[in-house]
Design a protein around this motif. Structure first.
Motif, PDB file in Angstrom:
ATOM      1  N   PRO A 166       6.454  -3.052   2.699  1.00 16.14           N
ATOM      2  CA  PRO A 166       5.113  -2.765   2.154  1.00 16.14           C
ATOM      3  C   PRO A 166       5.114  -2.494   0.653  1.00 16.14           C
ATOM      4  O   PRO A 166       4.120  -2.733  -0.028  1.00 16.14           O
ATOM      5  CB  PRO A 166       4.681  -1.514   2.944  1.00 16.14           C
ATOM      6  N   LEU A 215       6.927  -8.935   8.311  1.00 14.38           N
ATOM      7  CA  LEU A 215       5.558  -8.491   8.058  1.00 14.38           C
ATOM      8  C   LEU A 215       4.575  -9.652   8.183  1.00 14.38           C
ATOM      9  O   LEU A 215       3.452  -9.495   8.653  1.00 14.38           O
ATOM     10  CB  LEU A 215       5.457  -7.885   6.655  1.00 14.38           C
ATOM     11  N   VAL A 293      -2.363  -7.941   6.142  1.00 12.57           N
ATOM     12  CA  VAL A 293      -1.581  -6.993   6.947  1.00 12.57           C
ATOM     13  C   VAL A 293      -1.471  -5.650   6.247  1.00 12.57           C
ATOM     14  O   VAL A 293      -1.636  -4.585   6.869  1.00 12.57           O
ATOM     15  CB  VAL A 293      -0.179  -7.574   7.250  1.00 12.57           C
ATOM     16  N   SER A 296      -4.736  -3.869   6.383  1.00 16.22           N
ATOM     17  CA  SER A 296      -4.968  -3.406   7.752  1.00 16.22           C
ATOM     18  C   SER A 296      -4.174  -2.137   8.032  1.00 16.22           C
ATOM     19  O   SER A 296      -4.681  -1.187   8.646  1.00 16.22           O
ATOM     20  CB  SER A 296      -4.583  -4.504   8.740  1.00 16.22           C
ATOM     21  N   ARG A 297      -2.926  -2.098   7.572  1.00 11.66           N
ATOM     22  CA  ARG A 297      -2.085  -0.913   7.789  1.00 11.66           C
ATOM     23  C   ARG A 297      -2.641   0.301   7.057  1.00 11.66           C
ATOM     24  O   ARG A 297      -2.550   1.435   7.538  1.00 11.66           O
ATOM     25  CB  ARG A 297      -0.662  -1.186   7.308  1.00 11.66           C
ATOM     26  N   ARG A 300      -6.068   1.302   9.039  1.00  9.55           N
ATOM     27  CA  ARG A 300      -6.002   1.567  10.473  1.00  9.55           C
ATOM     28  C   ARG A 300      -5.991   3.050  10.833  1.00  9.55           C
ATOM     29  O   ARG A 300      -6.719   3.467  11.739  1.00  9.55           O
ATOM     30  CB  ARG A 300      -4.789   0.855  11.077  1.00  9.55           C
TER      31      ARG A 300
END
Length: 815
Positions: A166, A215, A293, A296-297, A300
């Motif tokens: 990330p 990822l 992604v 979203s992480r 979330r």
């Protein structure tokens, strides 16, 4: 000799044996591509294993590791060896001695070496601090020594990469973007860097790193083949040049093409562009997915808290029938049925471009797999959706590329296949033919308010160079193709004719404005006859500007815009019923008449310099007006040698001539003699303009013969060393007898160079012809100059005499 025999020779004979085996392997015609790269890596492994074994006797806790391209087993003929000597830190002195036993034989053979000596902890620490080191370690491969040590490092590095993804992936994306900004896009460059440019080998390696992070993943279809093709081209480039280079220079492209068994350099470039385009598209999709992604992480946890721990539902916003937006992409609606809706690809593309959003990979692939062909002619909705897509501006490019990546464009427009990834060997052009067409449509979308039929403008922009790739004049071939395509798209007969006319004459305005005498009625009438109507002229004017802007910075300027606008104004007057003035009766301005009278009275040249910053007709002035150059007005008593004298003096003072006009002025009654008026626009090649007094003094000397212009120019040329470069095509001189009823038009196409206009003027003077006017146009390194000439008595030249003058001029320029 078999591969095993080659390896045995390398092992038995030490460095000299390895060098001989390596040379034999690289010159084997039966082995190339991936097998040769793998064999070269294996041969090198065996040699280095021998060196390691001999130098590591009694040493424990050390291993030799290949990283980077060598770690992947992909050694090109001149690739460097990227090696890591890994050790557990127990015997630093022995490890240092081993390093010397390894590195020096490599250097002795003249091989490039990128080396390091580290413990696993040091390697991981360095990787954490340097992204490039970490990327190289992702491809770590054991060569010799302690296998457990290598395996432990590899496992730890992969775990670090996945844990830190990330944070590291945005850093990698930024690194890729900076490199792309610096190196450009591989799929459009005439001399691309196969490794560093966007869409090249570094980007392919970055995609592998993203996949290793778990990822996100790149679209895999065709990616391995694209990467292999780029590596094959690099191998051939190394063999052709004997150097470790990744830049595919123009002078080496034919040899590289021959090495690969390809027809010619254009075929080579097209294959490179196709591969690069695939890598670039895969990169766009992959980085978009990485961003999705990561977003979203980040969101979330908050959503889960708000929803009481439930799974959030992706929001879908309708954009058009069967098309919705989801997660920042355009996807197909759940109820969409591509197999029953042949217009859906165009509808989805138009909706995406209008919204400024990308088409999702899944949607495009589903469309490509299931959609039915459009009927011929297309239904009105399909045509309208195409026009909407083309008129969406900059977002059109990304959406079009997504359709093209899955083969949808050539299914909609089969004629697109000939221009797809087709290189343009002209330094003025920034893009391949297909991208230039899309870029022209993007530029034309800015002008849709200037024309009454924006749909015809946008489709003509898309098709104007569609004839490239066919034999002969691409405008003539394009007219035929455009008729067929426009009819298939569903335009009526009148509109088909207009589109075909625009394609046939898309160069007419710019060529005429910059290379012909606009004061000559024949010039203006010829354009009016070719264009046919005021409406088509309006469209052609907008298309001309869009085409030039999409070509590159050298193809358009305020100066060119002013010339085209002037021509359009004159042709519009013809359509309105106003005949153009006879050039012999055109009245001089007050300043021109003043200079002419002073020249007649003094018997010597008179000149004036004036900056030009007015915008072209019909355009609003900008905040910072672009200089159109400096207007140089010269009045000279009529005498031989005026054109070469003026051109030579300007060349001596490093002034670039943008346009030139020469004509004889009728003086008022009572004033004796005849005066030539030169109205030129010039720009300083370096620094500032010289003073008018200096120019006049040199011009006086040039006309009386006391200034040796040819000698001065030759001395200056000799003072500068010649640079190696592309060999320019030979000059070509042609006669256009129908271009004017008052003079013979001789056109010169040549490589631009200092003093070119002086050489042309002197050659015409030697041929005893009179130059009525000259029209100079320069595009990049190419000069296209038109000269209106007559015999001494003022009449056009007879056909044979004109051809003879052209031949002699061509010989002069080629000499």
């Amino acid at each position: 000799m078999t591969g095993t025999d080659v390896q045995k020779e390398a092992e038995d004979s030490g460095p000299s044996g390895y060098a001989a085996a390596r040379l034999r392997l690289l010159t084997e015609e039966t082995r190339s591509g991936p097998p040769r790269r793998a064999a070269l890596a294996e041969l090198t492994d065996d040699w280095l294993t021998g060196l390691f074994s001999a130098g590591a006797e009694g040493l424990r806790g050390a291993s030799l590791v290949a990283v980077g391209g060598y770690g992947r087993g992909e050694l090109s003929p001149r690739s460097d060896l990227d090696l890591l000597l890994l050790h557990d830190g127990s015997d630093a002195k022995a490890v240092a001695a081993l390093a010397d036993r390894l590195w020096y034989p490599v250097w002795d053979l003249g091989l490039d070496l990128d080396h390091s000596v580290r413990t696993p902890a040091e390697a991981r620490k360095t990787a954490g601090e340097d992204l490039k080191v970490q990327l190289g370690l992702l491809d770590a491969r054991h060569i010799a020594g302690d296998l457990g040590l290598t395996a432990g490092l590899r496992t730890a590095v992969l775990a670090d990469w996945r844990n830190q993804a990330p944070k590291r992936l945005p850093e990698l994306q930024e690194l890729c973007a900076e490199r792309a900004e610096r190196q450009g896009e591989l799929q459009y460059l005439l001399e691309p860097d196969l490794k560093e440019a966007r869409g090249g080998l570094r980007d392919a390696t970055a995609l592998r790193a993203v996949a290793a992070s778990w990822l996100a993943d790149a679209p895999r279809e065709g990616l391995a083949d694209a990467r292999r093709r780029l590596l094959d081209v690099r191998d051939a480039l190394h063999l052709a040049t004997g150097r470790a280079t990744d830049r595919l220079a123009l002078q080496e492209q034919d040899q590289v093409a021959a090495e690969l068994g390809l027809l010619d350099a254009d075929t080579l470039l097209r294959q490179v562009y196709e591969a690069a385009r695939l890598v670039s598209y895969a990169s766009d999709v992959t980085w978009r997915e990485v961003g999705r992604v990561l977003r979203s992480r980040a969101v979330r946890p908050r959503l889960r808290a708000m929803l009481g721990g439930g799974k959030p539902t992706a929001e879908r916003s309708p954009l058009a029938e069967g098309v919705v937006e989801q997660d920042g992409e355009v996807v197909l609606a759940r109820a969409a049925r591509p197999e029953r809706d042949p217009v859906l690809p165009l509808r989805a593309a138009a909706a995406a471009a209008q919204a400024g959003l990308p088409l999702s990979l899944h949607a495009v692939r589903r469309l490509a797999a299931t959609v039915r062909p459009l009927p011929a002619p297309w239904p009105a909705e399909a045509r309208e959706q195409l026009v909407t897509l083309l008129g969406s501006g900059r977002p059109t490019v990304e959406v079009w590329e997504a359709l093209e990546a899955e083969g949808l464009i050539t299914r909609l427009l089969p004629d697109w296949e000939r221009v797809r990834c087709r290189p343009q060997r002209n330094a003025v052009h920034l893009w391949t033919v297909d991208r230039h067409l899309i870029e022209t449509a993007v530029r034309a979308s800015e002008f849709t308010r200037r024309v009454s039929r924006p749909d015809l403008l946008l489709v003509a922009a898309l098709l104007h160079d569609i004839g490239k790739g066919w034999p002969g004049d691409h405008s003539v071939a394009g007219e035929i193709i455009a008729k067929d395509v426009a009819a298939r798209i569903g335009f009526d007969r009148h509109d088909v004719t207009v589109i075909a006319t625009l394609v046939r004459h898309h160069l007419t305005l710019i060529d005429t404005a910059t290379r012909r005498d606009l004061e000559d009625p024949a010039t203006v009438r010829a354009v009016a006859e070719a264009v046919g109507s005021q409406g088509t002229l309006e469209l052609l004017h907008a298309l001309t500007e869009a085409d030039a802007l999409a070509t590159g910075p050298a193809a358009w300027s305020s100066w060119r815009g002013s010339l085209v606008a002037d021509l359009v104004k004159r042709v519009s007057a013809v359509f309105a019923g106003d005949a153009p003035d006879d050039p012999e009766e055109a009245a001089p301005t007050a300043e021109q008449e003043r200079l002419a009278l002073e020249a007649a009275a003094t018997g010597s040249p008179v000149l004036a310099l004036r900056a030009q910053t007015e915008p072209p007709a019909g355009q609003e002035p900008s905040g910072d007006p672009e200089p159109l150059g400096v207007e140089l007005l010269i009045a000279v008593p009529d005498q031989p040698g005026v054109l070469p004298a003026v051109a030579g003096v300007l060349a001596m003072h490093r002034l670039t001539v943008r346009t030139a006009e020469l004509r004889s002025l009728h003086l008022p009654d009572g004033v004796e003699g005849s005066v030539l008026l030169l109205d030129w626009r010039v720009a300083a090649e370096y620094g500032s303009l010289p003073q008018a007094a200096r120019l006049r003094a040199d011009l006086v000397r040039a006309l009386d013969g006391s200034l040796d212009i040819a000698g001065r120019l030759a001395e200056r040329d000799a003072a500068y060393p010649r640079r190696r470069g592309v060999i320019a095509p030979a000059a070509r001189v042609s006669v256009h007898p129908a271009a004017s009823r008052l003079a013979t038009v001789i056109e010169v196409r040549s490589q631009d160079a200092p003093g070119l206009l002086f050489r042309i003027g002197r050659a015409l003077e030697d041929a005893s012809v009179r130059v009525r006017s000259a029209h100079v146009s320069t595009l990049g390194a190419n000069a296209v100059d038109a000269f209106y000439v007559t015999g001494p008595e003022g009449a056009p030249l007879p056909g044979e005499e004109a051809a003879s003058v052209a031949r002699k001029l061509e010989e002069t320029l080629r000499g």
